[in-house]
Design a protein around this motif. Structure first.
Motif, short mmCIF file in Angstrom:
data_model
loop_
_atom_site.label_atom_id
_atom_site.label_comp_id
_atom_site.label_asym_id
_atom_site.label_seq_id
_atom_site.Cartn_x
_atom_site.Cartn_y
_atom_site.Cartn_z
N ALA A 73 12.58 6.55 -45.74
CA ALA A 73 12.63 7.83 -46.46
C ALA A 73 13.95 8.54 -46.20
O ALA A 73 14.38 8.68 -45.05
CB ALA A 73 11.46 8.72 -46.04
N THR A 74 14.60 8.98 -47.27
CA THR A 74 15.92 9.60 -47.14
C THR A 74 15.79 11.10 -46.87
O THR A 74 14.74 11.70 -47.08
CB THR A 74 16.74 9.43 -48.44
N HIS A 75 16.89 11.68 -46.43
CA HIS A 75 16.93 13.14 -46.25
C HIS A 75 16.63 13.85 -47.57
O HIS A 75 15.93 14.86 -47.59
CB HIS A 75 18.30 13.57 -45.72
N HIS A 76 17.16 13.32 -48.65
CA HIS A 76 16.91 13.94 -49.95
C HIS A 76 15.41 13.95 -50.26
O HIS A 76 14.88 14.96 -50.74
CB HIS A 76 17.67 13.17 -51.03
N GLU A 77 14.73 12.86 -49.97
CA GLU A 77 13.28 12.80 -50.24
C GLU A 77 12.53 13.82 -49.40
O GLU A 77 11.57 14.45 -49.88
CB GLU A 77 12.76 11.39 -49.96
N VAL A 78 12.92 13.96 -48.13
CA VAL A 78 12.25 14.94 -47.26
C VAL A 78 12.49 16.36 -47.78
O VAL A 78 11.58 17.19 -47.80
CB VAL A 78 12.74 14.77 -45.81
N VAL A 103 25.63 11.63 -48.84
CA VAL A 103 25.05 10.96 -47.66
C VAL A 103 23.54 11.14 -47.65
O VAL A 103 22.78 10.20 -47.38
CB VAL A 103 25.70 11.52 -46.37
N ARG A 104 23.07 12.34 -47.97
CA ARG A 104 21.62 12.61 -47.92
C ARG A 104 20.83 11.79 -48.94
O ARG A 104 19.63 11.60 -48.78
CB ARG A 104 21.36 14.10 -48.14
N ASN A 105 21.51 11.32 -49.97
CA ASN A 105 20.84 10.49 -50.96
C ASN A 105 20.53 9.09 -50.45
O ASN A 105 19.70 8.39 -51.03
CB ASN A 105 21.67 10.39 -52.24
N ILE A 106 21.23 8.65 -49.40
CA ILE A 106 20.95 7.30 -48.89
C ILE A 106 20.59 7.26 -47.40
O ILE A 106 19.89 6.38 -46.96
CB ILE A 106 22.10 6.30 -49.19
N ALA A 107 21.05 8.25 -46.63
CA ALA A 107 20.76 8.24 -45.19
C ALA A 107 19.30 8.63 -44.95
O ALA A 107 18.73 9.42 -45.70
CB ALA A 107 21.69 9.21 -44.47
N THR A 108 18.73 8.10 -43.86
CA THR A 108 17.30 8.31 -43.62
C THR A 108 17.05 9.20 -42.39
O THR A 108 17.88 9.29 -41.49
CB THR A 108 16.58 6.97 -43.36
N VAL A 109 15.87 9.81 -42.38
CA VAL A 109 15.45 10.61 -41.24
C VAL A 109 15.30 9.72 -40.00
O VAL A 109 15.76 10.05 -38.91
CB VAL A 109 14.12 11.32 -41.56
N ALA A 110 14.69 8.56 -40.19
CA ALA A 110 14.51 7.65 -39.05
C ALA A 110 15.85 7.21 -38.50
O ALA A 110 16.03 7.08 -37.28
CB ALA A 110 13.67 6.44 -39.47
#
Lengths: 292, 162
Positions: A73-78, A103-110
């Motif tokens: 799950a990406t930052h954008h999704e959160v 970056v938030r469109n591809i980087a993840t929370v995990a």
């Protein structure tokens, strides 16, 4: 220039953990941190295991008592998911403060948690929810409290060959709001000098029903401020804010580095703690009362 | 050298090709497809000069492996104009003087394009948020904000869409 590597796109977790166990492999989801390190030659794994295509790791799932954020799950999704959920606003605001929109469109929370740099924005917000991480390796899976996941700067409790499958948050009681306040050199695309996450519950008389405060970038790992539960029952007032700010400032263990001095960081912990609590109260439609 | 076969669309045109797994999307676009409108700036996702849209969302092409573009739709600055007719964003950037050296402009245009897809009347703060990942060292940004608002006006008010 990125050194050559073998690229795997497992379709299932079982396949991913086999690959992680067998080779000198590095896991990526968004890849925004790993690829920068590879381009700079700091990292040259023989293989990359890209988990972003594994359906079981995608998205955010709300259960009765929990919320499960998949490792992909990406930052954008959160940000999109928590947009209108005040109790999870700390997560949305922390994700919204990471990097840039691109970056938030591809980087993840995990991924943010696994990097485990002290300034990682999602550390303290995740700790607010008594969260645990579901980890898996070729030998099986286990649950680990999030507070035990971070063991030091850039160090986690992940064993060799082990990966994060999801972050499991405990749903806060009804009537809670949360916030994340970050202080950095500039608003966009910068690392936190200090980050404060807070969650507050208030009853009709503005008495505290729950209170949790987490701190980023002012200790080797994200930390929770101890003793907040003793403040339950007190009225949300300026003196309560002062008390919380003092507790947070006393408990943090900041270092001096090129981004900020320890004393400055400690002062800012107090300032941002008050600000985060005020924002929680405002989200609940309550004012912080004057004392006396 | 590990290679992968990928198929994807760039600016509406379908491609099927074999790429080395250690190449970035930016290198594929610029060096193989010769779409040099997308710029290499910092190479680490800070400056936004390489911004393209991947399935409608802005990403840094320098931080995306080319193999990750498999089955995706990419839009680059070359895909904005309609034949010989510039996109209203491009026209507004020229008319408002929103560029000087021009190196950041393709990335700015792509981030602004993505913003306007979801927000037909952005204010300065919303534009600043949407362009926070695109650095410009010439303009001081205000003229870029003006151009984005002007383009929004042209796109979404004159024909009564909004």
């Amino acid at each position: 220039m990125i050194e050559p590597f073998v690229y795997y796109t497992p379709a299932a977790v079982a396949e991913a953990v086999q690959l992680l166990g067998q080779r000198s492999a590095k896991l990526i989801a968004g890849g925004t941190d790993v690829l920068v390190q590879m381009q700079e030659g700091l990292l040259s794994p023989e293989a990359l295991v890209d988990i972003s295509g594994i359906d079981a790791l995608k998205g955010i799932r709300e259960e009765t008592e929990h919320v499960v954020i998949g490792a992909a799950a990406t930052h954008h999704e959160v940000m999109e998911w928590a947009h209108n959920l005040p109790q999870y606003a700390a997560l949305a605001e922390a994700s919204g403060s990471v990097g840039t929109p691109q970056v938030r469109n591809i980087a993840t929370v995990a991924g943010n948690l696994c990097n485990a740099v002290p300034s990682a924005d999602l550390g303290a917000p995740v700790l607010l929810y008594n969260s645990s991480l579901t980890l898996a390796s070729a030998n099986g899976s286990r649950q680990l409290p999030a507070i035990e996941f971070f063991t030091g700067p850039k160090k986690t409790a992940l064993l060799p060959g082990e990966m994060v499958l999801s972050i499991r948050l405990t749903a806060p009681p009804v009537g809670c709001a949360s916030a994340y306040c970050k202080h950095g050199p500039r608003k966009a695309s910068d690392l936190a000098m200090v980050g404060v996450a807070a969650m507050v519950g208030l009853d009709d008389n503005s008495a505290v029903t729950s209170l949790v405060i987490g701190l980023n970038a002012v200790a080797p790992t994200p930390i929770l401020v101890q003793g907040c539960e003793q403040l339950v029952g007190q009225v949300m007032s300026l003196s309560l804010l002062d008390r919380c700010a003092r507790m947070a400032a006393q408990q943090c263990r900041p270092i001096t580095d090129y981004r900020a001095g320890a004393e400055y960081r400690r002062d800012m912990v107090g300032v941002l703690t008050k600000r985060a609590l005020e924002r929680c109260a405002a989200k609940l439609g309550k004012e912080v009362r004057e004392d006396g | 050298m590990d290679e992968r076969h990928i198929s994807f669309k760039v600016n509406g045109e379908a491609y099927a090709l074999t790429v080395a797994t250690n190449r970035t999307l930016l290198s594929l676009l610029r060096d193989t497809l010769k779409l040099t409108g997308t710029k290499y700036g910092c190479g680490e996702g800070e400056c936004g000069a390489c911004t393209v849209l991947m399935d409608g969302r802005p990403v840094n092409a320098c931080l995306v492996l080319a193999v990750k573009a498999d089955k995706s739709e990419i839009l680059t600055v070359e895909g904005l104009a309609d034949g010989g007719k510039l996109h209203p964003l491009q026209t507004a950037f020229i008319e408002k003087g929103a560029l000087q050296c021009g190196y950041c402009t393709p990335g700015m245009l792509m981030s602004a394009y993505a913003l306007l897809q979801g927000n037909h009347r952005p204010n300065d703060a919303e534009i600043a948020d949407a362009l926070a990942g695109n650095l410009c060292r010439c303009t001081g940004y205000q003229k870029i904000y003006d151009a984005v608002k002007e383009a929004a006006k042209v796109l979404y008010t004159e024909d009564g869409n909004d």
